[in-house]
Design an enzyme around this catalytic site. Structure first.
Site, PDB file in Angstrom:
ATOM      1  N   ASP A  78       0.812  -1.229   0.000  1.00  0.00           N
ATOM      2  CA  ASP A  78       0.000   0.000   0.000  1.00  0.00           C
ATOM      3  C   ASP A  78       0.842   1.274   0.000  1.00  0.00           C
ATOM      4  OD1 ASP A  78      -2.242  -1.707   0.259  1.00  0.00           O
ATOM      5  OD2 ASP A  78      -1.849  -1.819   2.388  1.00  0.00           O
TER       6      ASP A  78
ATOM      7  N   LYS B 150       2.073   2.071  -5.190  1.00  0.00           N
ATOM      8  CA  LYS B 150       2.858   1.636  -6.354  1.00  0.00           C
ATOM      9  C   LYS B 150       2.104   1.873  -7.647  1.00  0.00           C
ATOM     10  CE  LYS B 150       3.171  -2.409  -4.441  1.00  0.00           C
ATOM     11  NZ  LYS B 150       2.767  -2.100  -3.071  1.00  0.00           N
TER      12      LYS B 150
HETATM   13  P1  IMP Z   1      -2.112 -12.759   1.989  1.00  0.00           P
HETATM   14  O1  IMP Z   1      -1.219 -12.152   0.944  1.00  0.00           O
HETATM   15  O2  IMP Z   1      -3.568 -12.589   1.692  1.00  0.00           O
HETATM   16  O3  IMP Z   1      -1.743 -14.191   2.282  1.00  0.00           O
HETATM   17  O4  IMP Z   1      -1.871 -11.972   3.362  1.00  0.00           O
HETATM   18  C1  IMP Z   1      -0.648 -12.098   4.081  1.00  0.00           C
HETATM   19  C2  IMP Z   1      -0.251 -10.776   4.701  1.00  0.00           C
HETATM   20  O5  IMP Z   1       0.065  -9.831   3.681  1.00  0.00           O
HETATM   21  C3  IMP Z   1      -1.350 -10.097   5.522  1.00  0.00           C
HETATM   22  O6  IMP Z   1      -0.756  -9.414   6.588  1.00  0.00           O
HETATM   23  C4  IMP Z   1      -1.983  -9.127   4.543  1.00  0.00           C
HETATM   24  O7  IMP Z   1      -2.615  -8.070   5.220  1.00  0.00           O
HETATM   25  C5  IMP Z   1      -0.760  -8.674   3.791  1.00  0.00           C
HETATM   26  N1  IMP Z   1      -1.075  -8.210   2.426  1.00  0.00           N
HETATM   27  C6  IMP Z   1      -1.395  -8.966   1.358  1.00  0.00           C
HETATM   28  N2  IMP Z   1      -1.598  -8.206   0.270  1.00  0.00           N
HETATM   29  C7  IMP Z   1      -1.398  -6.937   0.644  1.00  0.00           C
HETATM   30  C8  IMP Z   1      -1.422  -5.690  -0.055  1.00  0.00           C
HETATM   31  O8  IMP Z   1      -1.672  -5.606  -1.271  1.00  0.00           O
HETATM   32  N3  IMP Z   1      -1.158  -4.601   0.694  1.00  0.00           N
HETATM   33  C9  IMP Z   1      -0.838  -4.654   2.013  1.00  0.00           C
HETATM   34  N4  IMP Z   1      -0.800  -5.798   2.705  1.00  0.00           N
HETATM   35  C10 IMP Z   1      -1.066  -6.929   2.027  1.00  0.00           C
END
Ligand code: IMP
Length: 443
Positions: free
Chosen positions: A12, A15
């Site tokens: 976030d 980008k």
């Molecule tokens: P996942 O990618 O859904 O497995 O989430 C794993 C971790 O990455 C969590 O803490 C999410 O909040 C974080 N996360 C995943 N995608 C994003 C993103 O696009 N922005 C910020 N945090 C993310």
């Protein structure tokens, strides 16, 4: 040449806006990791588009590639493509045959595992999109690749191996009922149809070959990372991480281009002027603990619209963390920086930066390798004078010299500490509200 865009913090960082800004001069925009966990908003000709999988450049007439390092939810992909077409666009998106498909059972398993971990406060706060379970299957050599969907027989063979295992996991390990997400025939029917669309719409590619040919032909290629360095599976705050490599090395493995090719281009680290975080885990410079801090956090959250694009969750907020950024600059080898959301901090009396950490009686300047130790780090703050609200469009017209003094001091400090020049500064949500100091494709 290539320009690789890497998030320097926790995701976030904005980008998408930078890809947009530099991507004007690009012919191809390729994502190299992640899936539909990466929300981005693109404003094009006054219209707003919220996307989680389609690369933003595809809206502006660039070829969009989902590289082999991505995990692809085909329901999301075709939903987004159909919506864009209904709105009059004609996006050209190609998917690597080596990329892995997120299957419905991956999403179910993501939810079940997070729930199970929550008893011990170990949940990563995932986006629930099935990202982790899909990468697990990739590494466990039981995944389903986009190329497998093109041949119904191969696809069925893969399902017949993996689905009974997943069903047993849900029923026997977690003691739950497995629904239609675990039914081989249902999955085969739906996903063979996606395979047919991919084939008929000529959407699949050998990503490495396609990109290398584009570069040889003189094309400019943006390699777009999703998420950020501190949630990288290797370099991030394990286990509160995503399951892929947002750092620049991921741009090689996730596209099939070699490090020499990427190294000849530019690697731009994207930094938000403060910290925000959607997931769980420690955050040394977080604004919390007393009313003053909570008020500051609330102010920044509101000014910066710090709510998750994919999940809508309010984000945690903190001061900029320099040890985190030094770690990011080293891990990816940034050649330039883009600093976003500088306007959000306007109006504060003073702005702090976590310059170093105190850990076990020592002052350290980079992140320790374990998250537990990171959680014990006490930030050593530096304080900068605040800067006032401005007419940011007018400042953008004037360029760097138009920025208030306090903001300039803040940026100069950042660039010096990271020994990297600043290429762009975001001072508002609109593309016109940015100051561009270098255009990497024109170096
Ligand atoms: P996942 O990618 O859904 O497995 O989430 C794993 C971790 O990455 C969590 O803490 C999410 O909040 C974080 N996360 C995943 N995608 C994003 C993103 O696009 N922005 C910020 N945090 C993310």
């Amino acid at each position: 040449m290539t320009v690789t865009i890497v998030g320097a913090q926790l995701g976030d960082e904005g980008k998408g806006g930078i890809v947009d800004l530099f991507g004007d001069a690009a012919d191809v925009v390729a994502r190299y990791q992640g899936g539909d966990n990466a929300g981005h908003t693109v404003v094009h000709q006054g219209e707003e588009y919220k996307l989680s999988l389609v690369p933003s450049g595809a809206i502006r007439g660039k070829v969009g590639i989902l590289g082999n390092g991505c995990v692809v939810n085909l329901r999301t992909l075709f939903d987004e493509l159909d919506t864009l077409r209904e709105r009059g666009l004609d996006p050209d998106v190609r998917v690597a045959e080596r990329a892995h498909a997120i299957m419905p059972y991956h999403r179910v398993l993501d939810g079940i595992e997070e729930e199970a971990k929550s008893d011990d406060d170990l949940e990563a706060g995932t986006t629930g999109r099935g990202i982790g379970p899909t990468y697990e299957d990739k590494v466990g050599r039981r995944g389903i690749r986009i190329g497998d969907l093109l041949d119904p027989d191969v696809f069925r063979e893969r399902l017949e191996y993996v689905v009974p295992q997943k069903r047993a996991l849900v029923e026997d390990v977690f003691g739950m009922e497995a629904g239609e997400e675990f039914d081989i025939d249902t999955l085969h029917e739906e996903f063979s149809e996606y395979g047919r669309r991919l084939r008929e719409e000529n959407m699949t590619v050998n990503a490495g070959e396609f990109l290398a040919d584009s570069i040889d032909g003189g094309d400019n290629v943006v390699l777009e990372g999703a998420q950020g360095t501190s949630i990288d599976i290797d370099h991030g705050i394990y286990p509160y991480v995503t399951s892929s490599n947002p750092t620049a090395g991921g741009a090689c493995t996730g596209t099939g281009l070699g490090p020499t090719t990427i190294g000849q281009g530019e690697i731009v680290g994207i930094i938000k002027a403060y910290l925000s975080r959607v997931g769980t885990g420690p955050l040394p410079t977080e604004l919390k603990g007393d009313d003053t801090q909570e008020e500051l956090a609330e102010y920044i959250r509101e000014e910066g619209g710090e709510y998750g694009t994919v999940t809508g969750r309010p984000r945690r907020v903190g001061w900029l963390d320099m040890p985190m950024l030094r770690h990011a600059a080293r891990a990816s080898g940034f050649t330039g920086l883009a600093i976003n959301h500088l306007d959000v901090l306007a109006g504060l009396d003073e702005v702090k930066v976590g310059h170093a950490y105190e850990l076990d009686g020592e002052t350290i300047y980079s992140m320790p390798p374990t998250t537990e130790k990171w959680g014990e780090c006490e930030p050593v703050f530096r304080t900068f004078d605040g800067w006032p609200e401005e007419d940011w469009e007018a400042v953008a017209d004037e360029g760097y010299d138009g920025l208030p003094e306090g903001a300039q001091a803040y940026l100069d400090y950042l660039s010096e500490e990271l020994e990297t020049p600043i290429y762009a500064i975001g001072i508002g949500p609109d593309r016109s509200e940015s100051i561009v100091l270098e255009r990497p494709f024109e170096q």
